[in-house]
Design a protein around this motif. Structure first.
Motif, mmCIF file in Angstrom:
data_model
loop_
_atom_site.group_PDB
_atom_site.id
_atom_site.type_symbol
_atom_site.label_atom_id
_atom_site.label_comp_id
_atom_site.label_asym_id
_atom_site.label_seq_id
_atom_site.Cartn_x
_atom_site.Cartn_y
_atom_site.Cartn_z
ATOM 1 N N ALA A 36 0.798 -1.073 0.013
ATOM 2 C CA ALA A 36 -0.001 -0.102 -0.097
ATOM 3 C C ALA A 36 0.756 1.249 -0.089
ATOM 4 N N GLY A 37 0.244 2.248 -0.673
ATOM 5 C CA GLY A 37 0.813 3.677 -0.896
ATOM 6 C C GLY A 37 -0.080 4.536 -0.413
ATOM 7 N N ASP A 38 0.016 5.943 -0.497
ATOM 8 C CA ASP A 38 -0.897 6.915 0.035
ATOM 9 C C ASP A 38 -2.038 7.052 -1.054
ATOM 10 N N ARG A 39 -2.076 6.445 -2.294
ATOM 11 C CA ARG A 39 -3.102 6.364 -3.115
ATOM 12 C C ARG A 39 -3.319 5.191 -3.729
ATOM 13 N N VAL A 40 -2.522 4.158 -3.490
ATOM 14 C CA VAL A 40 -2.996 2.978 -4.339
ATOM 15 C C VAL A 40 -2.575 1.598 -3.407
ATOM 16 N N LEU A 41 -3.288 0.684 -3.632
ATOM 17 C CA LEU A 41 -2.983 -0.433 -3.046
ATOM 18 C C LEU A 41 -2.738 -1.529 -4.115
ATOM 19 N N GLU A 42 -1.538 -2.069 -4.078
ATOM 20 C CA GLU A 42 -1.121 -2.781 -5.232
ATOM 21 C C GLU A 42 -1.243 -4.345 -4.682
ATOM 22 N N LEU A 43 -1.787 -5.311 -5.845
ATOM 23 C CA LEU A 43 -2.038 -6.472 -5.537
ATOM 24 C C LEU A 43 -1.055 -6.941 -6.353
ATOM 25 N N LEU A 62 -10.596 -11.258 -3.514
ATOM 26 C CA LEU A 62 -10.287 -9.857 -4.370
ATOM 27 C C LEU A 62 -11.551 -8.873 -3.767
ATOM 28 N N THR A 63 -12.663 -9.413 -3.360
ATOM 29 C CA THR A 63 -13.921 -8.438 -3.005
ATOM 30 C C THR A 63 -13.363 -8.084 -1.522
ATOM 31 N N ARG A 64 -12.690 -8.700 -0.618
ATOM 32 C CA ARG A 64 -12.266 -8.173 0.541
ATOM 33 C C ARG A 64 -11.173 -7.233 0.474
ATOM 34 N N ILE A 65 -10.480 -7.494 -0.621
ATOM 35 C CA ILE A 65 -9.083 -6.534 -0.820
ATOM 36 C C ILE A 65 -9.681 -5.232 -1.252
ATOM 37 N N CYS A 66 -10.805 -5.172 -2.305
ATOM 38 C CA CYS A 66 -11.587 -3.959 -2.666
ATOM 39 C C CYS A 66 -12.073 -3.449 -1.660
ATOM 40 N N ALA A 67 -12.812 -3.960 -0.737
ATOM 41 C CA ALA A 67 -13.626 -3.390 0.489
ATOM 42 C C ALA A 67 -12.526 -2.754 1.445
ATOM 43 N N ALA A 68 -11.401 -3.329 1.642
ATOM 44 C CA ALA A 68 -10.182 -2.825 2.878
ATOM 45 C C ALA A 68 -9.962 -1.421 1.745
ATOM 46 N N ALA A 69 -9.726 -1.437 0.507
ATOM 47 C CA ALA A 69 -9.132 -0.321 -0.359
ATOM 48 C C ALA A 69 -10.009 0.741 -0.148
ATOM 49 N N ASP A 70 -11.285 0.411 -0.294
ATOM 50 C CA ASP A 70 -12.503 1.439 -0.486
ATOM 51 C C ASP A 70 -12.570 2.189 0.871
ATOM 52 N N ALA A 71 -12.486 1.192 1.937
ATOM 53 C CA ALA A 71 -12.487 2.102 3.321
ATOM 54 C C ALA A 71 -11.238 3.166 3.399
ATOM 55 N N ARG A 72 -10.271 2.948 2.778
ATOM 56 C CA ARG A 72 -9.104 3.771 2.736
ATOM 57 C C ARG A 72 -9.052 4.939 1.717
ATOM 58 N N ASN A 73 -10.080 4.792 0.688
ATOM 59 C CA ASN A 73 -10.097 5.509 -0.447
ATOM 60 C C ASN A 73 -8.933 5.368 -1.238
ATOM 61 N N LEU A 74 -8.519 4.091 -1.450
ATOM 62 C CA LEU A 74 -7.339 3.901 -2.222
ATOM 63 C C LEU A 74 -7.885 3.054 -3.605
#
Length: 136
Positions: A36-43, A62-74
């Motif tokens: 993870a960075g400030d703007r992106v979560l790299e899978l 992948l659904t859980r990863i996207c939800a975690a990224a959404d919660a952090r606006n990534l």
């Protein structure tokens, strides 16, 4: 742990990786690497064995990863490949179903050619009260 990550991951991505590994049936998740960075979560790696592909395990992860990224606006970024015996066209369709799209080189947030922007955050609900005439 994945052979691509010799040391244990730390921070919220490490916690997420461990959570997802624990949630999988034994042997159903061969590799998972997130950065993870400030703007992106790299899978960087999501690998399930060929024998359990098509059972929904990768989709759930992948659904859980996207939800975690959404919660952090990534934005989530990845690179679909044909490594490890994957069918690249099938993998690209899999990512499309999860909201990923190919991004031109100049518009990318990372080195990965596919991205999924964060889901829009819900706006606070407006409470509407039906109009009532005053009683005489």
């Amino acid at each position: 742990m994945s052979p691509h990550r010799p040391e244990a991951a730390t921070g919220w991505t490490g916690e997420l990786e461990r959570e997802l590994r624990r949630s999988m049936p034994p042997g159903a998740l061969l590799g998972l690497v997130l950065e993870a960075g400030d703007r992106v979560l790299e899978l960087q790696l999501l690998r399930v064995p060929a024998a359990v592909r098509g059972h929904g395990h990768a989709a759930r992860v992948l659904t859980r990863i996207c939800a975690a990224a959404d919660a952090r606006n990534l934005t989530v970024a990845c690179t679909p490949t044909d490594e490890f015996g994957a069918d690249r066209a099938r993998l690209e369709n899999f990512f499309r179903r999860h909201g990923f799209v190919p991004v031109a080189t100049g518009g990318r947030l990372s080195d990965h050619p596919w991205e999924r922007p964060p889901a829009p955050r819900p706006t606070p609900a407006t409470v509407t009260v039906p109009h009532q005439e005053p009683r005489p």
